[in-house]
Design a protein around this motif. Structure first.
Motif, PDB file in Angstrom:
ATOM      1  N   ASN A  65      17.610  -3.535   2.079  1.00 41.65           N
ATOM      2  CA  ASN A  65      16.189  -2.719   2.717  1.00 41.65           C
ATOM      3  C   ASN A  65      16.414  -1.159   2.717  1.00 41.65           C
ATOM      4  OD1 ASN A  65      14.980  -5.151   3.315  1.00 41.65           O
ATOM      5  ND2 ASN A  65      15.469  -5.354   5.512  1.00 41.65           N
ATOM      6  N   ALA A  66      17.719  -0.898   2.973  1.00 41.33           N
ATOM      7  CA  ALA A  66      18.082   0.552   2.712  1.00 41.33           C
ATOM      8  C   ALA A  66      18.098   1.032   1.319  1.00 41.33           C
ATOM      9  CB  ALA A  66      19.487   0.920   3.478  1.00 41.33           C
ATOM     10  N   LEU A  67      18.416   0.328   0.583  1.00 40.14           N
ATOM     11  CA  LEU A  67      18.240   0.598  -0.932  1.00 40.14           C
ATOM     12  C   LEU A  67      16.739   0.505  -1.568  1.00 40.14           C
ATOM     13  CD1 LEU A  67      19.602   1.115  -3.675  1.00 40.14           C
ATOM     14  CD2 LEU A  67      19.924  -1.459  -4.232  1.00 40.14           C
ATOM     15  N   VAL A  68      16.131  -0.098  -0.947  1.00 40.42           N
ATOM     16  CA  VAL A  68      14.569  -0.198  -1.121  1.00 40.42           C
ATOM     17  C   VAL A  68      13.942   1.126  -0.629  1.00 40.42           C
ATOM     18  CG1 VAL A  68      12.406  -1.527  -0.604  1.00 40.42           C
ATOM     19  CG2 VAL A  68      14.338  -2.750  -1.501  1.00 40.42           C
ATOM     20  N   ASP A  69      14.400   1.176   0.501  1.00 40.71           N
ATOM     21  CA  ASP A  69      13.938   2.638   1.053  1.00 40.71           C
ATOM     22  C   ASP A  69      14.294   3.936   0.441  1.00 40.71           C
ATOM     23  OD1 ASP A  69      13.029   1.201   3.217  1.00 40.71           O
ATOM     24  OD2 ASP A  69      14.373   1.510   4.649  1.00 40.71           O
ATOM     25  N   TYR A  70      15.475   3.850  -0.189  1.00 36.20           N
ATOM     26  CA  TYR A  70      15.970   4.831  -1.062  1.00 36.20           C
ATOM     27  C   TYR A  70      15.053   4.923  -2.219  1.00 36.20           C
ATOM     28  CZ  TYR A  70      18.688   7.379  -4.371  1.00 36.20           C
ATOM     29  OH  TYR A  70      19.214   8.222  -5.330  1.00 36.20           O
ATOM     30  N   GLN A  71      14.991   4.044  -3.065  1.00 35.34           N
ATOM     31  CA  GLN A  71      14.245   3.911  -4.237  1.00 35.34           C
ATOM     32  C   GLN A  71      12.923   4.282  -4.124  1.00 35.34           C
ATOM     33  OE1 GLN A  71      15.389  -0.018  -5.189  1.00 35.34           O
ATOM     34  NE2 GLN A  71      17.084   0.661  -6.660  1.00 35.34           N
ATOM     35  N   ARG A  72      12.102   3.930  -2.875  1.00 36.40           N
ATOM     36  CA  ARG A  72      10.900   4.497  -2.584  1.00 36.40           C
ATOM     37  C   ARG A  72      10.813   5.779  -2.521  1.00 36.40           C
ATOM     38  NH1 ARG A  72       9.691   0.274   1.515  1.00 36.40           N
ATOM     39  NH2 ARG A  72       9.327  -1.502   0.636  1.00 36.40           N
ATOM     40  N   ASN A  73      11.606   6.195  -1.742  1.00 39.50           N
ATOM     41  CA  ASN A  73      11.814   7.681  -1.355  1.00 39.50           C
ATOM     42  C   ASN A  73      12.000   8.413  -2.710  1.00 39.50           C
ATOM     43  OD1 ASN A  73      11.119   7.516   1.126  1.00 39.50           O
ATOM     44  ND2 ASN A  73      13.210   7.286   1.866  1.00 39.50           N
ATOM     45  N   ARG A  74      12.625   8.200  -3.501  1.00 40.91           N
ATOM     46  CA  ARG A  74      13.119   8.792  -4.862  1.00 40.91           C
ATOM     47  C   ARG A  74      11.900   8.606  -5.834  1.00 40.91           C
ATOM     48  NH1 ARG A  74      17.674   6.347  -8.499  1.00 40.91           N
ATOM     49  NH2 ARG A  74      15.837   6.040  -9.778  1.00 40.91           N
ATOM     50  N   TYR A  75      11.300   7.748  -5.463  1.00 38.51           N
ATOM     51  CA  TYR A  75       9.974   7.609  -6.576  1.00 38.51           C
ATOM     52  C   TYR A  75       8.883   8.333  -5.994  1.00 38.51           C
ATOM     53  CZ  TYR A  75       5.895   5.444  -8.815  1.00 38.51           C
ATOM     54  OH  TYR A  75       4.819   5.365  -9.649  1.00 38.51           O
ATOM     55  N   LYS A  76       8.809   8.328  -4.680  1.00 39.88           N
ATOM     56  CA  LYS A  76       7.710   9.356  -4.075  1.00 39.88           C
ATOM     57  C   LYS A  76       7.941  10.851  -4.362  1.00 39.88           C
ATOM     58  CE  LYS A  76       6.436   6.342  -0.331  1.00 39.88           C
ATOM     59  NZ  LYS A  76       6.358   6.204   1.107  1.00 39.88           N
ATOM     60  N   GLN A  77       9.151  11.190  -4.575  1.00 37.21           N
ATOM     61  CA  GLN A  77       9.747  12.584  -4.899  1.00 37.21           C
ATOM     62  C   GLN A  77       9.189  12.966  -6.113  1.00 37.21           C
ATOM     63  OE1 GLN A  77      13.644  12.953  -3.703  1.00 37.21           O
ATOM     64  NE2 GLN A  77      13.145  12.669  -1.388  1.00 37.21           N
ATOM     65  N   ASN A  78       8.800  11.898  -6.853  1.00 42.38           N
ATOM     66  CA  ASN A  78       8.287  12.286  -8.379  1.00 42.38           C
ATOM     67  C   ASN A  78       9.768  12.522  -9.270  1.00 42.38           C
ATOM     68  OD1 ASN A  78       5.920  11.820  -9.630  1.00 42.38           O
ATOM     69  ND2 ASN A  78       5.088  13.805  -8.886  1.00 42.38           N
TER      70      ASN A  78
END
Length: 161
Positions: A65-78
């Motif tokens: 879940n932490a990895l998914v959170d990280y990947q989501r945040n990275r994606y959101k940061q464009n």
């Protein structure tokens, strides 16, 4: 004091497995290190040192879940979502570097579910814990690991020829 020692043993037993799992999932050593530490921190804050919560599948679920959170945040940061280039340690020999590179390339060609279950199995997680993490029966885990290994072997064999 005994509970702290028990948690320290749990940490020592699981940290390398968890790091390996995360490294294969994201391909970045620094991210894997950070998320490994974050996972233990979240686990400790949420569950403390209770013996019944010191199970690998719970820790790996937190890490996943932490990895998914990280990947989501990275994606959101464009940021660009380019494939990560894995650079093996300088200490390894050239032959080991090449073999590892071939294996990682073949792993990338596996479907995401096969890659995840194979990474968990190779990382040393027990099949019953993998089943608990992925909500699969023990028999289903065995079949999926076997099929993923077979597919990986075929991919590696085809690259050699």
């Amino acid at each position: 004091m005994e509970k702290v020692a028990t948690y320290q043993r749990f940490y020592t037993d699981q940290k390398n497995r968890l790091f390996s799992y995360l490294f294969f999932r994201c391909g970045d050593r620094e991210v894997a290190r950070d998320i490994t530490q974050e996972s233990f921190t979240r686990h400790f804050k949420q569950y403390g040192t209770a013996q019944k919560t010191l199970i690998p599948s719970l820790l790996f679920t937190i890490a996943r879940n932490a990895l998914v959170d990280y990947q989501r945040n990275r994606y959101k940061q464009n940021t660009l979502n380019l494939p990560q280039v894995v650079i093996p340690d300088e200490e390894t020999t050239f032959i080991r570097k090449e073999e590892r590179s071939r294996i990682l390339q073949a792993m990338e060609k596996l479907p995401e579910k096969d890659r995840e279950i194979l990474t968990l199995a190779v990382g040393g997680m027990a099949y019953k814990d993998i089943g608990a993490l992925l909500d699969l029966s023990l028999a289903n885990v065995k079949v999926r690991v076997h099929r993923a290994r077979k597919t990986l072997r075929e991919l590696l064999r085809n690259k050699v020829q």
